[in-house]
Design a protein around this motif. Structure first.
Motif, PDB file in Angstrom:
ATOM      1  N   UNK A  45       0.834  -1.207   0.000  1.00 13.92           N
ATOM      2  CA  UNK A  45       0.000   0.000   0.000  1.00 13.92           C
ATOM      3  C   UNK A  45       0.866   1.253   0.000  1.00 13.92           C
ATOM      4  N   UNK A  46       0.277   2.351  -0.365  1.00 11.04           N
ATOM      5  CA  UNK A  46       0.960   3.645  -0.257  1.00 11.04           C
ATOM      6  C   UNK A  46       0.359   4.385   0.942  1.00 11.04           C
ATOM      7  N   UNK A  47       1.178   5.203   1.555  1.00 10.88           N
ATOM      8  CA  UNK A  47       0.768   5.894   2.779  1.00 10.88           C
ATOM      9  C   UNK A  47       1.016   7.393   2.632  1.00 10.88           C
ATOM     10  N   UNK A  48       0.141   8.174   3.166  1.00 11.69           N
ATOM     11  CA  UNK A  48       0.285   9.632   3.119  1.00 11.69           C
ATOM     12  C   UNK A  48       1.245  10.130   4.193  1.00 11.69           C
ATOM     13  N   UNK A  49       1.285   9.406   5.332  1.00  9.17           N
ATOM     14  CA  UNK A  49       2.148   9.840   6.430  1.00  9.17           C
ATOM     15  C   UNK A  49       2.851   8.637   7.046  1.00  9.17           C
ATOM     16  N   UNK A  50       3.884   8.914   7.769  1.00 19.38           N
ATOM     17  CA  UNK A  50       4.600   7.862   8.478  1.00 19.38           C
ATOM     18  C   UNK A  50       3.701   7.236   9.550  1.00 19.38           C
ATOM     19  N   UNK A  51       2.855   8.044  10.153  1.00 22.88           N
ATOM     20  CA  UNK A  51       1.937   7.532  11.178  1.00 22.88           C
ATOM     21  C   UNK A  51       0.973   6.508  10.585  1.00 22.88           C
ATOM     22  N   UNK A  52       0.479   6.760   9.375  1.00 24.27           N
ATOM     23  CA  UNK A  52      -0.402   5.789   8.719  1.00 24.27           C
ATOM     24  C   UNK A  52       0.342   4.486   8.438  1.00 24.27           C
ATOM     25  N   UNK A  53       1.564   4.615   7.970  1.00 23.12           N
ATOM     26  CA  UNK A  53       2.352   3.412   7.683  1.00 23.12           C
ATOM     27  C   UNK A  53       2.612   2.619   8.969  1.00 23.12           C
ATOM     28  N   UNK A  54       2.974   3.308  10.034  1.00 23.33           N
ATOM     29  CA  UNK A  54       3.234   2.647  11.313  1.00 23.33           C
ATOM     30  C   UNK A  54       1.989   1.907  11.794  1.00 23.33           C
ATOM     31  N   UNK A  55       0.833   2.553  11.703  1.00 26.77           N
ATOM     32  CA  UNK A  55      -0.420   1.923  12.134  1.00 26.77           C
ATOM     33  C   UNK A  55      -0.722   0.685  11.291  1.00 26.77           C
ATOM     34  N   UNK A  56      -0.455   0.780   9.998  1.00 31.38           N
ATOM     35  CA  UNK A  56      -0.717  -0.367   9.113  1.00 31.38           C
ATOM     36  C   UNK A  56       0.147  -1.566   9.503  1.00 31.38           C
ATOM     37  N   UNK A  57       1.460  -1.342   9.646  1.00 29.36           N
ATOM     38  CA  UNK A  57       2.364  -2.453   9.933  1.00 29.36           C
ATOM     39  C   UNK A  57       2.196  -2.998  11.346  1.00 29.36           C
ATOM     40  N   UNK A  58       1.624  -2.228  12.230  1.00 31.99           N
ATOM     41  CA  UNK A  58       1.328  -2.742  13.571  1.00 31.99           C
ATOM     42  C   UNK A  58       0.208  -3.770  13.541  1.00 31.99           C
ATOM     43  N   UNK A  59      -0.626  -3.727  12.500  1.00 32.99           N
ATOM     44  CA  UNK A  59      -1.769  -4.639  12.441  1.00 32.99           C
ATOM     45  C   UNK A  59      -1.725  -5.612  11.262  1.00 32.99           C
ATOM     46  N   UNK A  60      -0.663  -5.589  10.465  1.00 30.15           N
ATOM     47  CA  UNK A  60      -0.556  -6.474   9.307  1.00 30.15           C
ATOM     48  C   UNK A  60       0.776  -7.218   9.313  1.00 30.15           C
ATOM     49  N   UNK A  61       0.775  -8.372   8.713  1.00 32.46           N
ATOM     50  CA  UNK A  61       1.969  -9.203   8.605  1.00 32.46           C
ATOM     51  C   UNK A  61       2.665  -8.896   7.280  1.00 32.46           C
ATOM     52  N   UNK A  62       3.960  -8.611   7.334  1.00 34.48           N
ATOM     53  CA  UNK A  62       4.683  -8.261   6.108  1.00 34.48           C
ATOM     54  C   UNK A  62       4.759  -9.421   5.126  1.00 34.48           C
ATOM     55  N   UNK A  63       4.589 -10.649   5.592  1.00 30.88           N
ATOM     56  CA  UNK A  63       4.659 -11.804   4.682  1.00 30.88           C
ATOM     57  C   UNK A  63       3.467 -11.844   3.722  1.00 30.88           C
ATOM     58  N   UNK A  64       2.447 -11.025   3.971  1.00 31.91           N
ATOM     59  CA  UNK A  64       1.337 -10.905   3.022  1.00 31.91           C
ATOM     60  C   UNK A  64       1.776 -10.131   1.772  1.00 31.91           C
ATOM     61  N   UNK A  65       2.852  -9.355   1.899  1.00 32.56           N
ATOM     62  CA  UNK A  65       3.293  -8.464   0.829  1.00 32.56           C
ATOM     63  C   UNK A  65       4.666  -8.830   0.269  1.00 32.56           C
ATOM     64  N   UNK A  66       5.478  -9.509   1.047  1.00 35.24           N
ATOM     65  CA  UNK A  66       6.861  -9.797   0.654  1.00 35.24           C
ATOM     66  C   UNK A  66       7.149 -11.288   0.753  1.00 35.24           C
TER      67      UNK A  66
END
Length: 88
Positions: free
Chosen positions: A9-30
């Motif tokens: 996904x693309x994120x508008x802010x670092x805070x949005x990205x941080x919130x996303x990765x706190x609730x998602x597993x990176x193995x879904x994307x990589x």
């Protein structure tokens, strides 16, 4: 790995990205099975300040040894500790 990966996904802010990765597993994307080790030679290791009580005569001797080598005494202590650890 045959698993279909989700696009990053693309994120508008670092805070949005941080919130996303706190609730998602990176193995879904990589595909981590394709990961390679990387060397980062310019990174400095983190240091922690400690308090160490030494007899005055020992500290004086360390300072004399450091002065003879033209290095700060705290740096000399770190070198000596590292050398001792490598021997054991």
């Amino acid at each position: 790995m045959n698993k279909r990966l989700k696009p990053l996904p693309t994120f508008a802010t670092e805070a949005q990205e941080r919130a996303y990765w706190e609730s998602h597993d990176s193995s879904e994307h990589l595909d981590w099975s394709q990961a390679q080790k990387v060397a980062l030679p310019n990174l400095k290791p983190t240091t922690k300040t400690i308090s160490l009580r030494l007899p005055q005569h020992l500290l004086d001797s360390i300072k004399v040894a450091a002065n003879a080598r033209d290095v700060p005494y705290q740096s000399l202590i770190k070198v000596w500790l590292q050398e001792k650890l490598h021997r054991h």
